[in-house]
Design an enzyme around this catalytic site. Structure first.
Site, short mmCIF file in Angstrom:
data_model
loop_
_atom_site.label_atom_id
_atom_site.label_comp_id
_atom_site.label_asym_id
_atom_site.label_seq_id
_atom_site.Cartn_x
_atom_site.Cartn_y
_atom_site.Cartn_z
N LYS A 131 0.83 -1.22 0.00
CA LYS A 131 0.00 0.00 0.00
C LYS A 131 0.86 1.26 0.00
CE LYS A 131 -2.22 -1.05 3.84
NZ LYS A 131 -1.59 -2.34 4.18
N ARG B 27 -9.41 0.88 9.17
CA ARG B 27 -8.97 -0.49 9.43
C ARG B 27 -9.97 -1.25 10.27
NH1 ARG B 27 -3.15 0.59 9.05
NH2 ARG B 27 -1.90 -1.30 9.15
N ARG C 168 11.55 -6.00 4.29
CA ARG C 168 11.26 -4.59 3.97
C ARG C 168 12.23 -3.65 4.71
NH1 ARG C 168 5.16 -2.65 4.34
NH2 ARG C 168 5.31 -3.19 6.55
N ARG D 201 11.41 -1.19 10.12
CA ARG D 201 10.37 -0.79 11.08
C ARG D 201 10.36 -1.71 12.29
NH1 ARG D 201 4.83 0.15 7.77
NH2 ARG D 201 4.07 -0.95 9.59
N ARG E 29 -0.24 -8.71 13.17
CA ARG E 29 -0.86 -7.73 12.25
C ARG E 29 -1.76 -8.44 11.23
NH1 ARG E 29 4.38 -5.03 10.33
NH2 ARG E 29 3.11 -3.77 8.94
P1 AMP Z 1 0.94 0.63 8.73
O1 AMP Z 1 2.08 1.56 8.48
O2 AMP Z 1 -0.31 1.04 7.99
O3 AMP Z 1 1.29 -0.82 8.52
O4 AMP Z 1 0.58 0.78 10.30
C1 AMP Z 1 1.51 0.44 11.29
C2 AMP Z 1 0.81 0.26 12.62
O5 AMP Z 1 0.20 1.51 13.00
C3 AMP Z 1 -0.32 -0.75 12.64
O6 AMP Z 1 0.13 -2.08 12.83
C4 AMP Z 1 -1.14 -0.24 13.83
O7 AMP Z 1 -0.51 -0.57 15.05
C5 AMP Z 1 -1.05 1.26 13.66
N1 AMP Z 1 -2.11 1.78 12.79
C6 AMP Z 1 -1.98 2.38 11.56
N2 AMP Z 1 -3.17 2.73 11.06
C7 AMP Z 1 -4.10 2.34 11.96
C8 AMP Z 1 -5.51 2.40 12.01
N3 AMP Z 1 -6.23 2.92 11.00
N4 AMP Z 1 -6.13 1.91 13.12
C9 AMP Z 1 -5.43 1.40 14.14
N5 AMP Z 1 -4.10 1.27 14.16
C10 AMP Z 1 -3.42 1.75 13.08
#
Ligand code: AMP
Length: 208
Positions: free
Chosen positions: A13, A88, A127, A155, A166
């Site tokens: 994404k 989400r 990654r 990360r 996740r």
């Molecule tokens: P991402 O970079 O989108 O993979 O997000 C990394 C982490 O941030 C996720 O595993 C969650 O812990 C948190 N996170 C990001 N977006 C959301 C969301 N919309 N709702 C809840 N937690 C989020």
């Protein structure tokens, strides 16, 4: 264009959003990037989010909804935005719907990038990102140029344990919002398996 990119962790994404927003001339709004920035700055929101993120858990809706709704109310989103990683959960999708309807606008497209679970762990564990440019690489599938390799970072939640958590959260909380957008007739499915260029091509066709 007001749109959302949905997909499991590691679907691409962030990589694809970065490639698409310039041509579409809309801001890329990644809830994960916003949360990581808050963690790095040590804000109250960041301190609360950090523990959840490290374990691969979702940050509570009450925290994330306010943050993203405020962001899409800013002037640069007046003509559109690409949301990446939000919504989400069902309450997040409902809150977004409500905020857009109050503003008198609606979503144009929701694109689901599909990648099978069996490929996700390898994608995530390899990654790396470049803190200087924000570029995202994969040690095997999208190798970084030699001159940036030494400064790449991984990360904190790109470990195998956090990745499994996740993925579980994705199937339990996020996948169930797909039918909500399907019922609105704005869902498009794109195969996320292939080179970044191949997937970008499919996304452009899906959005054309
Ligand atoms: P991402 O970079 O989108 O993979 O997000 C990394 C982490 O941030 C996720 O595993 C969650 O812990 C948190 N996170 C990001 N977006 C959301 C969301 N919309 N709702 C809840 N937690 C989020």
């Amino acid at each position: 264009m007001r749109m959302i990119l949905i997909g499991p962790p590691g679907a691409g994404k962030g990589t694809q959003a970065a490639r698409l927003v310039d041509a579409l001339a809309i801001p890329h709004i990644s809830s994960g990037d916003m949360l990581r920035a808050a963690v790095a700055e040590g804000t109250a929101l960041g301190v609360e989010a950090d523990g959840y993120m490290k374990q691969g858990l979702l940050v509570p809706d009450a925290v994330v909804i306010g943050m993203v709704i405020e962001r899409i109310g800013k002037a640069d989103c007046a003509h559109g935005f690409m949301l990446d990683g939000f919504p989400r959960t069902a309450p997040q999708a409902a809150a977004l719907d409500e905020a857009l309807s109050v503003a008198g606008v609606s979503l144009d497209a929701v694109v689901l990038i599909e990648v099978d679970d069996s490929l996700i762990v390898e994608r995530i564990c390899g990654r790396r990102s470049d803190p200087a440019t924000g570029a995202i690489y994969h040690l095997r599938f999208n190798p970084p140029p030699a001159d940036v390799v030494d400064r790449l970072v991984q990360r904190k939640d790109d470990t195998e344990a956090a990745c499994v958590a996740r993925l579980e959260k994705y199937h339990a909380e996020t996948a169930p919002i797909v039918p909500f957008y399907e019922a609105k007739g704005i869902l498009r499915r794109v195969d996320g398996v292939g080179s970044p260029d191949e997937v970008t091509g499919r996304l452009k066709s899906a959005l054309a």
